[in-house]
Design an enzyme around this catalytic site. Sequence first.
Site, short mmCIF file in Angstrom:
data_model
loop_
_atom_site.label_atom_id
_atom_site.label_comp_id
_atom_site.label_asym_id
_atom_site.label_seq_id
_atom_site.Cartn_x
_atom_site.Cartn_y
_atom_site.Cartn_z
CG ASP A 75 46.01 36.38 35.09
OD1 ASP A 75 46.26 36.60 36.38
OD2 ASP A 75 46.05 36.45 33.80
CG HIS A 76 45.63 38.05 42.35
ND1 HIS A 76 45.97 39.68 42.70
CD2 HIS A 76 45.51 37.45 43.47
CE1 HIS A 76 45.92 39.54 43.32
NE2 HIS A 76 45.48 38.61 44.08
#
Length: 474
Positions: free
Chosen positions: A444-445
């Site tokens: 998850d950026h």
Amino acid sequence: MTTVDGTRVFLLPDLGEGLTEAEIVQWRVAVGDLVTVDQTVVEVETAKAVVDVPCPYAGRVVALHGAAGEVRPVGQPLVTVAPVDATPAEPAGHATYREEERAGSGNVLIGYGTGHAPTRRRRRPRLTGAPMPEPAPPAPATPPAPPTPVPTVPPTAVPAVPPTPAPVVGAAGTGGASLVISPIVRRLARDHGIDATTLRGTGPGGVVRRADVEAALAAATDPPATATGTPPATVAGPAPVPAGEDLVIPLTGIRKVIADKLSRSRREIPEVTIWVDVDATGLLETRAAINAATPDRPVSILALLARICLSGLRRFPQLNARVDGEAQRIVQSAGVHLGIAAQTDRGLVVPVLRDAQRLTTTELAAALAETTSAARAGTLPPARLTGGTFTLNNYGVFGVDGSTPIINHPEAALLGIGRIVDKPWVVDGQLAVRKVTQLSLTFDHRVCDGGVAGGFLRHVADCVERPALLIANL
């Protein structure tokens, strides 16, 4: 819930993890049976697992609410139990039984829920086109005179499928209806419109196995004759789907949960996947050395990779986290609740090993073996299938090299492992054949940038190639 005459109605309890309903798989008691406190009365299937439900009351069963295949909401009636009247010549052992009846369950159930949605009947596609019968009405509220206690037998008061007109000769070894034990086999047959009791069971004692159901499906779709014109052997099963017609499969149960969760993950999580090829020769040699030293406690490659991931998450805790969108914050978990993606007959599930960082490598191996086995058997409780903080996905077992997996919402990262195969590899400037695999990390950026994700994946890759590094970081 107790009525004025002492009759007690057992409501479908809250099975936890936000589950609001359950499908009745099989009744374990029939109307007229005596039940004791905490005796299992029904087997139900939730969106997460098959669960045995115990009744907290003792008495005589006077009504079963619902038939096999029916979906019951949490908080709605499940079983009605009436007290057993005392008689002057009460048989030995009934005193203890009556004490149980008065005391009720000593176990703490999760709850009885508050939902009051109307009961609905799940409609399943039936290839034969035969209509499903309406469930038999419940028995009268007034209990019959108490006969001598008899052993519990499979229920017949609320049949779920029409009676079979002609069982297969030799089924279960007696010419009668075949024995179907596994809930997974029953569900597979039911989803394809097959009456499993008509199949020829090839398991021990004539038990119908999954392979028998699949053979029936194959027989329904195979051509009616071989190349020589001789009709092939057939197994009792449904009529084939007419050519040109679509097969409609309801999106229900665990399939619906998987669809909803993965769709939510794709909607909410800006995910990125990075990958690297690694030489796993040293890891395989390390595993062989460990198993040679402790043959009674074998360690799998998956257990070693789990240990390496735990080491990486200690160095990069940003990936052991989740995003709380409502509160606009990132929550890093204190413990690593390691999810292991497992393919089962019911679909993809992710059982969780809680506080996996506290386990030794051999304990990890044992826990992984027990957990994945229970997941495939469908015996894990719902609580074991949620709450993960990081997932390990060994898709190499399907014979593929790489993947861009979807993150198990609401986690922040997932490590995937491809198959281990012989490939040419440069070692100390010389070309050699080595055991090579591909590792992929989907993250998850929002929780971290490429530097953290790349650092974690590189640490995992280095430990796979040189397991001594893992020992140095323990």
